[in-house]
Each structure stands twice: as C-alpha cells, then as structure tokens.
Design a protein around this motif. Structure first.
Motif, PDB file in Angstrom:
ATOM      1  N   CYS A 176      -0.101   0.811   4.730  1.00 29.13           N
ATOM      2  CA  CYS A 176      -1.276   0.465   3.918  1.00 29.13           C
ATOM      3  C   CYS A 176      -2.502   0.239   4.806  1.00 29.13           C
ATOM      4  CB  CYS A 176      -0.986  -0.799   3.114  1.00 29.13           C
ATOM      5  SG  CYS A 176      -2.451  -1.450   2.284  1.00 29.13           S
ATOM      6  N   TYR A 177      -3.592   0.904   4.480  1.00 25.56           N
ATOM      7  CA  TYR A 177      -4.818   0.675   5.260  1.00 25.56           C
ATOM      8  C   TYR A 177      -5.916   0.050   4.395  1.00 25.56           C
ATOM      9  CZ  TYR A 177      -6.127   5.306   3.409  1.00 25.56           C
ATOM     10  OH  TYR A 177      -6.401   6.374   2.594  1.00 25.56           O
ATOM     11  N   ASN A 178      -5.466  -0.659   3.321  1.00 27.03           N
ATOM     12  CA  ASN A 178      -6.395  -1.418   2.469  1.00 27.03           C
ATOM     13  C   ASN A 178      -7.566  -0.590   1.949  1.00 27.03           C
ATOM     14  OD1 ASN A 178      -5.513  -4.383   2.286  1.00 27.03           O
ATOM     15  ND2 ASN A 178      -5.174  -3.854   4.432  1.00 27.03           N
ATOM     16  N   CYS A 179      -7.238   0.634   1.533  1.00 26.66           N
ATOM     17  CA  CYS A 179      -8.302   1.508   1.027  1.00 26.66           C
ATOM     18  C   CYS A 179      -8.777   1.066  -0.364  1.00 26.66           C
ATOM     19  CB  CYS A 179      -7.810   2.946   0.957  1.00 26.66           C
ATOM     20  SG  CYS A 179      -6.523   3.199  -0.283  1.00 26.66           S
ATOM     21  N   GLY A 180      -7.912   0.346  -1.103  1.00 21.09           N
ATOM     22  CA  GLY A 180      -8.307  -0.147  -2.427  1.00 21.09           C
ATOM     23  C   GLY A 180      -8.043   0.823  -3.561  1.00 21.09           C
ATOM     24  N   ALA A 181      -7.501   2.014  -3.259  1.00 19.91           N
ATOM     25  CA  ALA A 181      -7.273   2.992  -4.337  1.00 19.91           C
ATOM     26  C   ALA A 181      -6.339   2.430  -5.409  1.00 19.91           C
ATOM     27  CB  ALA A 181      -6.685   4.274  -3.755  1.00 19.91           C
ATOM     28  N   LYS A 222       6.889  -4.014  -3.346  1.00 24.14           N
ATOM     29  CA  LYS A 222       6.887  -3.986  -1.882  1.00 24.14           C
ATOM     30  C   LYS A 222       5.743  -3.112  -1.409  1.00 24.14           C
ATOM     31  CE  LYS A 222      11.059  -5.557  -0.197  1.00 24.14           C
ATOM     32  NZ  LYS A 222      10.940  -6.744   0.590  1.00 24.14           N
ATOM     33  N   ARG A 223       4.942  -3.670  -0.536  1.00 22.00           N
ATOM     34  CA  ARG A 223       3.865  -2.868   0.060  1.00 22.00           C
ATOM     35  C   ARG A 223       4.158  -2.759   1.544  1.00 22.00           C
ATOM     36  NH1 ARG A 223      -1.922  -4.407   0.490  1.00 22.00           N
ATOM     37  NH2 ARG A 223      -1.232  -6.355  -0.394  1.00 22.00           N
ATOM     38  N   ASP A 224       4.235  -1.538   2.007  1.00 15.07           N
ATOM     39  CA  ASP A 224       4.532  -1.311   3.417  1.00 15.07           C
ATOM     40  C   ASP A 224       3.243  -1.553   4.209  1.00 15.07           C
ATOM     41  OD1 ASP A 224       4.962  -0.258   5.923  1.00 15.07           O
ATOM     42  OD2 ASP A 224       6.279   1.338   5.194  1.00 15.07           O
ATOM     43  N   GLY A 250      -0.745   6.206  -7.379  1.00 12.69           N
ATOM     44  CA  GLY A 250      -2.146   6.232  -6.935  1.00 12.69           C
ATOM     45  C   GLY A 250      -2.352   5.938  -5.466  1.00 12.69           C
ATOM     46  N   CYS A 251      -1.314   5.526  -4.770  1.00 13.21           N
ATOM     47  CA  CYS A 251      -1.487   5.186  -3.351  1.00 13.21           C
ATOM     48  C   CYS A 251      -1.368   6.443  -2.491  1.00 13.21           C
ATOM     49  CB  CYS A 251      -0.421   4.171  -2.941  1.00 13.21           C
ATOM     50  SG  CYS A 251      -0.415   3.900  -1.158  1.00 13.21           S
ATOM     51  N   PRO A 252      -2.419   6.790  -1.737  1.00 10.65           N
ATOM     52  CA  PRO A 252      -2.382   8.034  -0.959  1.00 10.65           C
ATOM     53  C   PRO A 252      -1.355   8.016   0.166  1.00 10.65           C
ATOM     54  CG  PRO A 252      -4.370   6.769  -0.469  1.00 10.65           C
ATOM     55  CD  PRO A 252      -3.698   6.077  -1.609  1.00 10.65           C
ATOM     56  N   PHE A 295      -9.043  -7.616   1.977  1.00  5.42           N
ATOM     57  CA  PHE A 295      -7.708  -7.029   1.945  1.00  5.42           C
ATOM     58  C   PHE A 295      -7.241  -6.948   0.492  1.00  5.42           C
ATOM     59  CE2 PHE A 295      -6.036  -8.267   6.453  1.00  5.42           C
ATOM     60  CZ  PHE A 295      -7.014  -7.452   7.013  1.00  5.42           C
ATOM     61  N   VAL A 296      -6.302  -6.052   0.242  1.00  5.77           N
ATOM     62  CA  VAL A 296      -5.754  -5.918  -1.107  1.00  5.77           C
ATOM     63  C   VAL A 296      -4.667  -6.976  -1.309  1.00  5.77           C
ATOM     64  CG1 VAL A 296      -4.417  -4.409  -2.627  1.00  5.77           C
ATOM     65  CG2 VAL A 296      -6.323  -3.477  -1.317  1.00  5.77           C
ATOM     66  N   ASP A 297      -4.787  -7.739  -2.403  1.00  4.24           N
ATOM     67  CA  ASP A 297      -3.796  -8.760  -2.756  1.00  4.24           C
ATOM     68  C   ASP A 297      -3.074  -8.365  -4.040  1.00  4.24           C
ATOM     69  OD1 ASP A 297      -4.147 -10.405  -0.654  1.00  4.24           O
ATOM     70  OD2 ASP A 297      -5.410 -11.870  -1.696  1.00  4.24           O
TER      71      ASP A 297
END
Ligand code: SF4
Ligand code: SF4
Length: 140
Positions: free
Chosen positions: A85-90, A79-81, A125-127, A108-110
């Motif tokens: 998520c601001y699609n930073c790619g980290a 699940k990605r909120d 890893g997600c800030p 966008f991140v897929d």
C-alpha cells in the motif's frame, strides 16, 4: 437500539422460509442483506446487518432459533498489506460507507471496521491489490 452483524445458517429443509420478511414485519427490525448464498438443494447462508430495539432483536433471534436457524456473529477482518500500500487513496474513493478514509492528521489511509458493509469495492479498486477481506470459512 442495537445493531448486529450476524450470519444465519439454514439446513436444506428450512432454507425456503421467508425469515428476513418476518424479522422486518413481525419484529420491527431493519434488515440489510450483506451476502446471501441460498439454493433449494443446499444449506443456505445469509449475512445480515440487523438493527432495532434490543427486545425486538432478542425476540427475532428467538424466532429464528425456534426454526433451527444457526446464528453466528460475523467475524471478519480487512487486511491491508502495508508493504504494497502506498496510501494513494483510491480505495477511499470507491468505499461507499466511509470505512476507508484519509486520516487528515497524517494523510494515511485508515479503516473503520464498524462502517464497513463488506461490499468488496476496495478489493477491486486497489491498484496494488493490497486489500483482502477475510470472512470466516463458512461464508466463503
Ligand atoms: S487503493 Fe490500495 S494502495 Fe491505494 S491506499 Fe488503498 S490500499 Fe493503499
Ligand atoms: S468492503 Fe466496501 S465498505 Fe468495506 S472498506 Fe471496502 S469498500 Fe469500504
């Protein structure tokens, strides 16, 4: 060739048998252990990715069932909120399998569920702590 992600559940009395060894040696299967919870006093659990010829896979599963091992498909969801998520790619930088990747058509991140190996690196890893991995209750 087939490839399946499965959950094996062992009762206390059969938890100490080398099942994965036999799947590899006797049934020519490639076995990748994704998660393991084994202790001699409790019910055991293994989450495996198993790959091989269809007949070898079926015979391997038959062997496990004969020992009373419960086999369940691995149902999981990432699940990605989207609000956080601001699609930073980290997360794509730490994802070892390429399951999380940047879609070059829109940047966008897929997420490709089939490639995910459940390592949970993206969660850490997600800030913005936008990612959660949901396992079935018995895996947690
Ligand atoms: S690291 Fe987190 S915020 Fe950045 S793209 Fe991945 S999910 Fe979104
Ligand atoms: S759990 Fe691991 S493999 Fe799956 S998406 Fe996250 S980093 Fe990638």
């Amino acid at each position: 060739m087939v490839s399946h992600r499965i959950v094996l559940i062992f009762s206390k009395d059969i938890v100490d048998k080398p099942y994965t060894y036999h799947l590899v040696k006797d049934y020519n299967l490639l076995v990748n252990i994704l998660r393991a919870k084994i202790s001699p006093e409790e019910e055991g659990l293994l989450v495996l990715e198993v790959e091989g010829k269809r007949t070898d896979f079926e015979n391997g599963m038959k062997y496990l069932k004969e020992y009373g091992v419960k086999i369940l498909p691995l149902v999981k969801e990432i699940k990605r909120d989207k609000d956080r998520c601001y699609n930073c790619g980290a997360c794509t930088a730490v994802c070892p399998s390429g399951a999380l990747h940047i879609n070059k058509s829109n940047w966008f991140v897929d997420f490709d569920e089939k490639k995910c190996v459940l390592c949970e690196a993206c969660v850490k890893g997600c800030p913005t702590r936008s990612i959660k991995i949901l396992f079935p209750d018995f895996v947690n």
